[in-house]
Scaffold this motif. Sequence first.
Motif, PDB file in Angstrom:
ATOM      1  N   SER A   1       0.863  -1.181   0.000  1.00  0.00           N
ATOM      2  CA  SER A   1       0.000   0.000   0.000  1.00  0.00           C
ATOM      3  C   SER A   1       0.897   1.228   0.000  1.00  0.00           C
ATOM      4  O   SER A   1       2.091   1.145   0.317  1.00  0.00           O
ATOM      5  CB  SER A   1      -0.894   0.028   1.247  1.00  0.00           C
ATOM      6  N   PHE A   2       0.313   2.372  -0.336  1.00  0.00           N
ATOM      7  CA  PHE A   2       1.097   3.606  -0.331  1.00  0.00           C
ATOM      8  C   PHE A   2       1.504   3.969   1.097  1.00  0.00           C
ATOM      9  O   PHE A   2       2.610   4.473   1.330  1.00  0.00           O
ATOM     10  CB  PHE A   2       0.299   4.748  -0.975  1.00  0.00           C
ATOM     11  N   GLU A   3       0.622   3.672   2.060  1.00  0.00           N
ATOM     12  CA  GLU A   3       0.911   3.966   3.468  1.00  0.00           C
ATOM     13  C   GLU A   3       2.121   3.159   3.954  1.00  0.00           C
ATOM     14  O   GLU A   3       2.977   3.663   4.668  1.00  0.00           O
ATOM     15  CB  GLU A   3      -0.316   3.650   4.353  1.00  0.00           C
ATOM     16  N   GLU A   4       2.185   1.908   3.519  1.00  0.00           N
ATOM     17  CA  GLU A   4       3.316   1.054   3.903  1.00  0.00           C
ATOM     18  C   GLU A   4       4.612   1.568   3.273  1.00  0.00           C
ATOM     19  O   GLU A   4       5.671   1.542   3.899  1.00  0.00           O
ATOM     20  CB  GLU A   4       3.048  -0.391   3.471  1.00  0.00           C
TER      21      GLU A   4
ATOM     22  N   LEU B   1       7.851  10.658  -2.096  1.00  0.00           N
ATOM     23  CA  LEU B   1       6.464  10.180  -2.052  1.00  0.00           C
ATOM     24  C   LEU B   1       5.659  10.688  -3.246  1.00  0.00           C
ATOM     25  O   LEU B   1       4.866   9.940  -3.821  1.00  0.00           O
ATOM     26  CB  LEU B   1       5.802  10.599  -0.732  1.00  0.00           C
TER      27      LEU B   1
ATOM     28  N   LYS C   1       4.062   8.087  -6.272  1.00  0.00           N
ATOM     29  CA  LYS C   1       2.686   7.992  -6.786  1.00  0.00           C
ATOM     30  C   LYS C   1       2.691   7.891  -8.312  1.00  0.00           C
ATOM     31  O   LYS C   1       1.976   7.075  -8.890  1.00  0.00           O
ATOM     32  CB  LYS C   1       1.868   9.219  -6.345  1.00  0.00           C
TER      33      LYS C   1
ATOM     34  N   GLU D   1       5.325   4.698   2.532  1.00  0.00           N
ATOM     35  CA  GLU D   1       5.740   5.883   3.293  1.00  0.00           C
ATOM     36  C   GLU D   1       6.410   5.468   4.611  1.00  0.00           C
ATOM     37  O   GLU D   1       7.433   6.024   4.998  1.00  0.00           O
ATOM     38  CB  GLU D   1       4.532   6.781   3.576  1.00  0.00           C
ATOM     39  N   LYS D   2       5.841   4.458   5.246  1.00  0.00           N
ATOM     40  CA  LYS D   2       6.413   3.962   6.508  1.00  0.00           C
ATOM     41  C   LYS D   2       7.836   3.440   6.296  1.00  0.00           C
ATOM     42  O   LYS D   2       8.740   3.700   7.084  1.00  0.00           O
ATOM     43  CB  LYS D   2       5.509   2.843   7.047  1.00  0.00           C
TER      44      LYS D   2
ATOM     45  N   ARG E   1      10.272   6.414   5.626  1.00  0.00           N
ATOM     46  CA  ARG E   1      10.561   7.124   6.879  1.00  0.00           C
ATOM     47  C   ARG E   1      11.414   6.257   7.812  1.00  0.00           C
ATOM     48  O   ARG E   1      12.282   6.757   8.515  1.00  0.00           O
ATOM     49  CB  ARG E   1       9.258   7.517   7.578  1.00  0.00           C
TER      50      ARG E   1
END
Length: 199
Positions: A141-144, A164, A168, A146-147, A150
């Motif tokens: 996922s995009f959230e993963e 980021l 996309k 980003e994690k 970071r």
Amino acid sequence: MMQVLPIQTSATTTECPPTGKLIVLTGPSGVGKGTLMRSLLQRHPQLYYSVSVTTRSPRPGEIDGKNYYFINRSKFEQLVAQGEFLEWAEFAGNYYGTPRETVVNQIQSGKLVVLEIELEGARQIRASFPNALSIFILPPSFEELEKRIRGRGQDSEESISRRLVRAKAEIAAADEFDIQIVNDDFEMALAAIEAAIFE
């Protein structure tokens, strides 16, 4: 059509031998391409990994000539002008490129050559090597993603934001590639890459 080096004289050398193949691994920054590539090379030492040239500074533990060839911008631009790169691109303020001669020679000698490169470079490779196998690595996922970026703790907030935004756009291009593999479970992702290369 593959560009043949000047040293080649026979017309038949414009085609790779049946066993020679170029494999391109790409995907957004932080998706785990480098980790997958390292494991792939450990398991399959017969693969030839093309070391890229970059103008960025080495990260802790990186070795010149093994992880990358680290050079300055003026030298890189000189090599571009001389046509020494199979592909090159600017990413996050730094240049990255694949040396042409070594890759072409290895493919023509029948080797499986693997590249781990950014999207722009992968597109250039597809234009000059239409028979290359292209593999796009996706995050769960995009959230993963980003994690993960970071979690590396290597980039400034500004750099993370740039990565980021770029990620996309890169993820949106996944369908351009022969195979898409989600790096959710590492061993399954690695097995899928192996299956694609050695089928």
